[in-house]
Design an enzyme around this catalytic site. Structure first.
Site, PDB file in Angstrom:
ATOM      1  N   GLU A  10       0.829  -1.200   0.000  1.00 33.84           N
ATOM      2  CA  GLU A  10       0.000   0.000   0.000  1.00 33.84           C
ATOM      3  C   GLU A  10       0.870   1.259   0.000  1.00 33.84           C
ATOM      4  O   GLU A  10       1.814   1.353   0.788  1.00 33.84           O
ATOM      5  CB  GLU A  10      -0.896   0.011   1.239  1.00 33.84           C
ATOM      6  CG  GLU A  10      -1.888  -1.143   1.239  1.00 33.84           C
ATOM      7  CD  GLU A  10      -2.326  -1.520   2.643  1.00 33.84           C
ATOM      8  OE1 GLU A  10      -2.136  -0.704   3.571  1.00 33.84           O
ATOM      9  OE2 GLU A  10      -2.844  -2.634   2.812  1.00 33.84           O
ATOM     10  N   SER A  57      -5.408  -5.012   0.458  1.00 31.48           N
ATOM     11  CA  SER A  57      -5.703  -6.428   0.204  1.00 31.48           C
ATOM     12  C   SER A  57      -4.506  -7.237   0.663  1.00 31.48           C
ATOM     13  O   SER A  57      -3.779  -7.817  -0.149  1.00 31.48           O
ATOM     14  CB  SER A  57      -5.932  -6.668  -1.299  1.00 31.48           C
ATOM     15  OG  SER A  57      -6.992  -5.908  -1.819  1.00 31.48           O
ATOM     16  N   GLU A  58      -4.298  -7.278   1.965  1.00 30.93           N
ATOM     17  CA  GLU A  58      -3.077  -7.907   2.488  1.00 30.93           C
ATOM     18  C   GLU A  58      -2.905  -9.350   2.046  1.00 30.93           C
ATOM     19  O   GLU A  58      -1.786  -9.789   1.744  1.00 30.93           O
ATOM     20  CB  GLU A  58      -3.030  -7.819   4.013  1.00 30.93           C
ATOM     21  CG  GLU A  58      -2.535  -6.484   4.546  1.00 30.93           C
ATOM     22  CD  GLU A  58      -3.579  -5.378   4.479  1.00 30.93           C
ATOM     23  OE1 GLU A  58      -4.734  -5.676   4.128  1.00 30.93           O
ATOM     24  OE2 GLU A  58      -3.229  -4.225   4.774  1.00 30.93           O
ATOM     25  N   ASP A  85       1.484  -5.727  12.219  1.00 33.24           N
ATOM     26  CA  ASP A  85       0.193  -6.257  12.663  1.00 33.24           C
ATOM     27  C   ASP A  85      -0.711  -6.673  11.501  1.00 33.24           C
ATOM     28  O   ASP A  85      -1.552  -7.559  11.664  1.00 33.24           O
ATOM     29  CB  ASP A  85      -0.497  -5.218  13.529  1.00 33.24           C
ATOM     30  CG  ASP A  85       0.430  -4.682  14.605  1.00 33.24           C
ATOM     31  OD1 ASP A  85       0.219  -4.989  15.776  1.00 33.24           O
ATOM     32  OD2 ASP A  85       1.403  -3.957  14.268  1.00 33.24           O
ATOM     33  N   HIS A  93      -1.347  -1.957  16.807  1.00 32.34           N
ATOM     34  CA  HIS A  93      -0.286  -1.391  15.958  1.00 32.34           C
ATOM     35  C   HIS A  93       1.074  -1.417  16.647  1.00 32.34           C
ATOM     36  O   HIS A  93       1.953  -0.627  16.304  1.00 32.34           O
ATOM     37  CB  HIS A  93      -0.606   0.063  15.584  1.00 32.34           C
ATOM     38  CG  HIS A  93      -1.643   0.224  14.511  1.00 32.34           C
ATOM     39  ND1 HIS A  93      -2.895  -0.336  14.589  1.00 32.34           N
ATOM     40  CD2 HIS A  93      -1.620   0.877  13.315  1.00 32.34           C
ATOM     41  CE1 HIS A  93      -3.595   0.000  13.505  1.00 32.34           C
ATOM     42  NE2 HIS A  93      -2.858   0.712  12.726  1.00 32.34           N
TER      43      HIS A  93
HETATM   44  C1  LIG Z   1      -5.806  -4.251   7.134  1.00 36.65           C
HETATM   45  C2  LIG Z   1      -5.242  -2.881   7.173  1.00 36.65           C
HETATM   46  N1  LIG Z   1      -4.423  -2.464   6.198  1.00 36.65           N
HETATM   47  C3  LIG Z   1      -3.911  -1.222   6.211  1.00 36.65           C
HETATM   48  C4  LIG Z   1      -4.214  -0.343   7.211  1.00 36.65           C
HETATM   49  C5  LIG Z   1      -3.627   1.065   7.232  1.00 36.65           C
HETATM   50  N2  LIG Z   1      -4.701   2.035   6.989  1.00 36.65           N
HETATM   51  C6  LIG Z   1      -5.332   2.661   7.984  1.00 36.65           C
HETATM   52  S1  LIG Z   1      -6.612   3.601   7.447  1.00 36.65           S
HETATM   53  C7  LIG Z   1      -6.273   3.214   5.845  1.00 36.65           C
HETATM   54  C8  LIG Z   1      -7.115   3.776   4.750  1.00 36.65           C
HETATM   55  C9  LIG Z   1      -8.530   3.369   4.899  1.00 36.65           C
HETATM   56  O1  LIG Z   1      -9.314   3.933   3.911  1.00 36.65           O
HETATM   57  P1  LIG Z   1     -10.867   3.918   4.056  1.00 36.65           P
HETATM   58  O2  LIG Z   1     -11.318   2.558   4.471  1.00 36.65           O
HETATM   59  O3  LIG Z   1     -11.442   4.427   2.804  1.00 36.65           O
HETATM   60  O4  LIG Z   1     -11.188   4.882   5.286  1.00 36.65           O
HETATM   61  P2  LIG Z   1     -10.860   6.436   5.381  1.00 36.65           P
HETATM   62  O5  LIG Z   1      -9.517   6.556   5.998  1.00 36.65           O
HETATM   63  O6  LIG Z   1     -10.961   7.007   4.034  1.00 36.65           O
HETATM   64  O7  LIG Z   1     -11.911   6.982   6.290  1.00 36.65           O
HETATM   65  C10 LIG Z   1      -5.206   2.347   5.754  1.00 36.65           C
HETATM   66  C11 LIG Z   1      -4.680   1.794   4.499  1.00 36.65           C
HETATM   67  C12 LIG Z   1      -5.058  -0.823   8.229  1.00 36.65           C
HETATM   68  N3  LIG Z   1      -5.377  -0.057   9.273  1.00 36.65           N
HETATM   69  N4  LIG Z   1      -5.565  -2.067   8.188  1.00 36.65           N
END
Ligand SMILES: Cc1ncc(C[n+]2csc(CCOP(=O)(O)OP(=O)(O)O)c2C)c(N)n1
Ligand SMILES: Cc1ncc(C[n+]2csc(CCOP(=O)(O)OP(=O)(O)O)c2C)c(N)n1
Ligand SMILES: [Mg+2]
Ligand SMILES: [Mg+2]
Lengths: 325, 330, 325, 330
Positions: free
Chosen positions: A31, A60-61, A86, A130
């Site tokens: 990502e 998409s881990e 994590d 985390h």
């Molecule tokens: C499984 C997982 N992968 C990556 C992350 C890191 N991460 C935290 S918020 C985020 C973006 C999430 O986007 P969205 O679901 O659209 O929510 P928004 O932040 O736009 O409110 C990411 C990639 C995570 N918390 N969990």
């Protein structure tokens, strides 16, 4: 060969950069990597290598992990970026049941040449989901190499080795040490897996540690030296393979062992070190063999609570003194 | 290549299906005799799918498979001796006896392995396609999975990913209507796999998997599309698992009438009838079948006679002894 | 109270049956459970409790695990059936990041009252992806209880305790011992977590083990007794909490320790036992402290190869003799 | 309940949005001052979604949330003092200082927690709905997640599951077009979340998330459908995240013009204008806003003055000390 002083995160950036320049089959997926990664560890990779080799992915881990494996099976060498450790929990089937087993299960036909990067550990009150560090799990998992550096030079050299390895390497980036600086050569040479680094020479107590907790251990060692306790301090650098020989040789000399890790003490890798030393040297010659790790609780958020799980120089000094009685 | 259903192609398809059937029938017998250890999942009744798809592939194409992978492997060209020895756990097996039926693989012909985890092959196929594209290969990846796999997360992630990066991968959903001991319809909401694929940007189509010519035609077309860079495609092939989930499962919960009806739609019988209609002599048709049976009987005899692997090999094919064993590349 | 002789799989069936009759909030979810489960451990549950409490699910391990948690949060007590242990890898985020942490992370607001059943271990040449046993991982994971029974009576009594527990319990059904028979009371009483069972009394060597390997250990103990080596044999039954006290008391008596487990030796729970004993008793009084586990390789398929990873009575006897030197 | 957009309802919606905005603005400031530790994700600009949905829920209904959960919690009725103290990591926080912003939760009002894992709340909400149904409750579950979450496996598994068991759950996709630092369109194939939901048997509809009345209307309708046993529903609410991903992210990669344009669609401003058009006095409108600001300023003052939690509590709320601590039920 010239040498420069850089932060740890810059050191691993340079190592990956060098390897991607050297070998066109090396690429990175995860990502936000095209934006340089969460910590800048892939800064400026996109313009140099393009979107096919610097692949920003969906959240998409499972597929980040599994696609990395698939791409390795057709001859490429992916660096799989997990953002933080994590999240690897979302990709454990791909890691544990597929990547770790595929070479063996198929009788050597598969070459799972992947590096899985997992910035790990306690970091700025990030709370339970985390802050984990479960590196000992992967020592118990056949099929993978476990790398846990603590300095810019080690991180860079070990990452080079990891990228060149045909076997899957779990590379635990010590995220809390990313800003720490140190010297790194302009041409980064691979550092062999399984060789500990002696940080300090001493005859009173063998101190063994690795990864993000090392600076605290070094500080404790300095304090102890001022008290007249001279520790033989080893940074294991990799937990599988690990330098059992160097640890045993040291304990033969000092008669005392303390293993320190940030992870939970119960069933942590410290237990493996203690048990191995007892098995190799026998209990007879040893005066003390102990571990210091975190209590068996999730990592809490609030600073005074987080402090309860943190292994600090004070706690290390106290534990070391305890072994001297 | 648009498949020409001339006699020659029909014979090719027939022969391939007969070989799968003969292989699995022989394996079933050996398993019942107790000479094949471990779990064994056969695909009897489903041979049209593996055959119709794989006969449209090149040697350089890669496939991933699921727990029911003998047909996929054979149709992709995996060596029979190595396969049978693997099932028996003997020396000379493709996986040196380390994998068995559930992990059958033959990388030399692009068969990247069966999988003991439902949908485990999906991300691997997607990644293989990504690697192939990156290295400018014209090979494609094909991913076989069952209808049960479409309820696991990797289905969504893998198809979204393939569509996003426009990868050369063909997804083949082998839809036998059942997952282990549960009817798929009882655990699968919504209109089905085609709609799911479409919602993820992957065009799909459905074919009668027991009609090997229909599979051949559809697969030929889709493989060509995928290879020409049009992006991923999905093929749903409806079929029927005549035997139980594993070799030890009698699938007694199914109505015998249902199974009997399914047998009348056996893809091999169907094609035999057509061959006969098209004027191929019964002796020739039987000859193909008995040649397949003879080939597999020989493979069984070979596997039975083969030595067990040496215990020492248990310790290789894995980095387990520290720095010395580390096989880095300079 | 009457007693009957039943197989282990029937014992756990009876235990779950008793608890589902006792408490209407207990229910079970997993693949094929309405058909009685893969091993018949839920045989005849569907007619008695109906499809709302005996829920056959899609092949959706993440959701089997996560939905179990969600249902617990509204006051039910789900038994989450994982079919075989290895598939829990498809649900690790839900287990590790959610279930294990939720009570703590939310400061006690959540009550994750789930039992996660994971038939585990080496079983009939099932090869690498269906033979794993990583129980030590979960000792290292704060927030969960780890249960590893080896007899019908223990499995039944511990399952009752597990179902009544407000905390998440990882229940490792020893699948290879499902056919083994033993006596079980008609009313199954809960067995407390953290109490080892003394299988054999002896003064020469403390032997510690658990789960599917216990019959092999007992056999080895009998052989050793015939040679005049009398072992003090403890079945830990649960690994967290574990009966450190009983083990230490035994080693104080015998001066020698051998921990035997089916799992890979490196970083297995045996290391924790050895290290804990050394820490509690000090190395001085101890003559030997060792482990016996599997080599660090995935479990291979072919019988002669699988034998290489199996811990057998012969290997245990040899290791025990080794500690006596 | 079909929402009546009379002045009273509009004021209710306005007030709720103002409270969220004020809470998060105060928290952002405190975070910049360094008195709130850890990561902080605010939802400035998105308040219409949490508000429009949660004001249609009962106290007994449950919600699960993601990493950006302050708005959901507040709109569901979570106590402000406990929330602010939690963000500060102080005694009296809802999670006793163990969770922080990313794990904000107030079970007493049915807020089952924010989540640090994208899509982590999906299976939990589905299971809560299953438990509620099983225990014959008339409460429902609502699951908030972002557009980034629809690319993870649990989305497929959870929706299929909810449709299959006909569960009382409303899925709310808060679609701000961005996931962390990546535009969702760059990582999401196919026609979108509504098509994905439909393919899994879950009917869905789209609403302008910055129009709180539209959200209120749609949510009211869908909540009623879900509560009456019609099965799961999905609501896609399109909105915009005015601030960065975390408090320390300036989101500098976005075109300033884009952000400026988005600000003109601010749901709070929009409703303020409407209230004014409908004849509500400016002083009253401002009064609502400043009351919210005052409430939150007080909460900050309270949190700043609150003591740190005692280190001893780090060791409870978890079974960690063996058999003694085991809290079994007789
Ligand atoms: C499984 C997982 N992968 C990556 C992350 C890191 N991460 C935290 S918020 C985020 C973006 C999430 O986007 P969205 O679901 O659209 O929510 P928004 O932040 O736009 O409110 C990411 C990639 C995570 N918390 N969990
Ligand atoms: C993740 C996972 N869950 C459960 C299983 C157990 N299992 C093996 S095959 C199977 C059924 C699969 O059904 P389907 O995908 O339709 O393939 P089929 O057996 O019908 O060919 C199940 C549940 C598994 N192997 N992997
Ligand atoms: Mg099927
Ligand atoms: Mg978003």
């Amino acid at each position: 060969m010239s040498v420069q002083s850089v932060s740890l995160v810059e050191a691993v950036r340079l190592a990956a950069l060098q390897e991607m320049r050297r070998d066109p089959t090396v690429w990175v997926l995860g990502e936000d990597v095209a934006r340089g990664g969460l910590y800048g560890q892939y800064r400026d990779f996109l313009p140099e290598f393009g979107a096919e080799r610097v692949v920003s992915t969906p959240i998409s881990e499972s597929t980040i992990m599994g696609a990395g494996l698939g791409a390795a099976l057709v001859g490429t060498r992916p660096i799989i970026e997990m953002r933080i450790f994590d999240f690897v929990m979302c990709a454990m089937d791909e890691l544990v049941n597929q990547i770790a087993k595929i070479r063996y299960m198929f009788g050597g036909q598969a070459k799972p040449s992947v590096v899985i990067r997992m910035p790990h550990g306690i970091w700025r009150n990030s709370a339970a989901q985390h802050s984990q560090t479960l590196e000992s799990w992967f020592v118990h998992l056949p099929g993978v190499i476990v790398v846990t550096p603590s300095t810019p030079a080690d991180a860079a050299g070990l990452l080079v080795t990891a990228i060149r390895s045909d076997d899957p390497v779990l590379f635990f980036d010590p995220k809390n040490l990313f800003p720490v600086t140190g010297e790194v050569a302009s041409v980064i040479e691979p550092i062999p897996f399984g060789k500990a680094r002696r940080v300090r020479e001493g005859r009173d107590l063998t101190l063994v540690s690795w990864s993000a907790i090392m600076p605290a251990v070094e500080q404790a060692a300095a304090t102890l030296a001022a008290e007249g306790i001279n520790v033989d301090l080893l940074d294991l650098r990799t937990l599988w393979p690990w330098d059992r020989e160097a640890v045993c040789a040291s304990v033969e000399k000092t008669g005392r062992l303390l293993v320190v890790h940030e992870a939970v003490e119960a069933a942590g890798f410290g237990a493996e070190v203690v048990a191995s030393v007892i098995e190799d040297l026998g209990p007879a010659g040893i005066k003390a063999a102990r571990r210091l790790g975190a209590p068996r609780i999730p990592v809490p958020f609030a600073p005074p609570l987080e402090d309860a799980v943190k292994v600090t120089p004070d706690k290390i000094v106290a534990a070391a003194r305890g072994t001297m009685r | 290549m648009q498949p020409q259903h001339n006699i020659r192609r029909l014979v090719e398809l027939y022969s391939a299906m007969c070989r799968i059937r003969a292989f699995e029938t022989a394996a079933l017998t050996a398993h019942k005799e107790g000479v094949i250890p471990g779990p064994l999942h056969v695909s009897i009744g489903q041979e049209g799918v593996a055959t119709g798809v794989c006969l449209n592939l090149r040697a350089s194409d890669r496939i991933t498979s699921n727990h029911r992978g003998h047909g996929h492997a054979l149709a992709k060209g995996a060596g029979v001796q190595g396969m049978m020895r693997e099932l028996f756990g003997r020396e000379g097996g493709h996986c040196r006896g380390k994998g068995g039926s559930m992990h059958i693989a033959d990388f030399s012909v692009g068969m990247l392995g069966a999988n003991g985890v439902v949908s485990g092959g999906i991300p691997i196929a997607v990644g293989a396609a990504q690697g192939l594209k990156m290295t400018k290969s014209d090979a494609i990846a094909v991913c076989f999975f069952g209808d049960g796999a479409i309820n696991r997360g990797p289905f969504l992630e893998g198809l979204n990913w393939a569509a996003l990066y426009h990868l050369p991968v063909l997804f083949v959903c082998e839809d036998n209507g059942v997952a282990a001991f549960t009817r798929t319809e009882a655990v699968t909401a919504g209109p089905g796999v085609i709609a799911r694929a479409a919602s993820l940007g992957v065009p799909g189509e459905t074919v009668d998997g027991n009609d090997v010519m229909a599979v051949d035609e559809a697969a030929g077309r889709l493989v060509a599309e995928v290879r020409s860079g049009k992006g991923p495609r999905l093929l749903q092939a409806r079929t029927y698992r005549i035997t139980g989930h594993t070799s030890t499962d009698a699938a007694a919960w199914r109505d015998p009438a249902e199974v009997a009806a399914a047998k009348t739609r056996d893809p091999i019988e169907k094609l035999a009838n057509l061959l006969s209609e098209r004027g191929v002599a019964a002796s020739e048709i039987d000859g193909i079948r008995s040649a397949a049976e003879a080939e597999m009987a020989e493979a069984v005899a070979d596997a039975k006679a083969a030595p067990w692997p040496d215990e020492a090999i248990a310790y290789d094919d894995v980095q387990d002894v520290g720095a010395v064993a580390f096989g880095g590349r300079a």
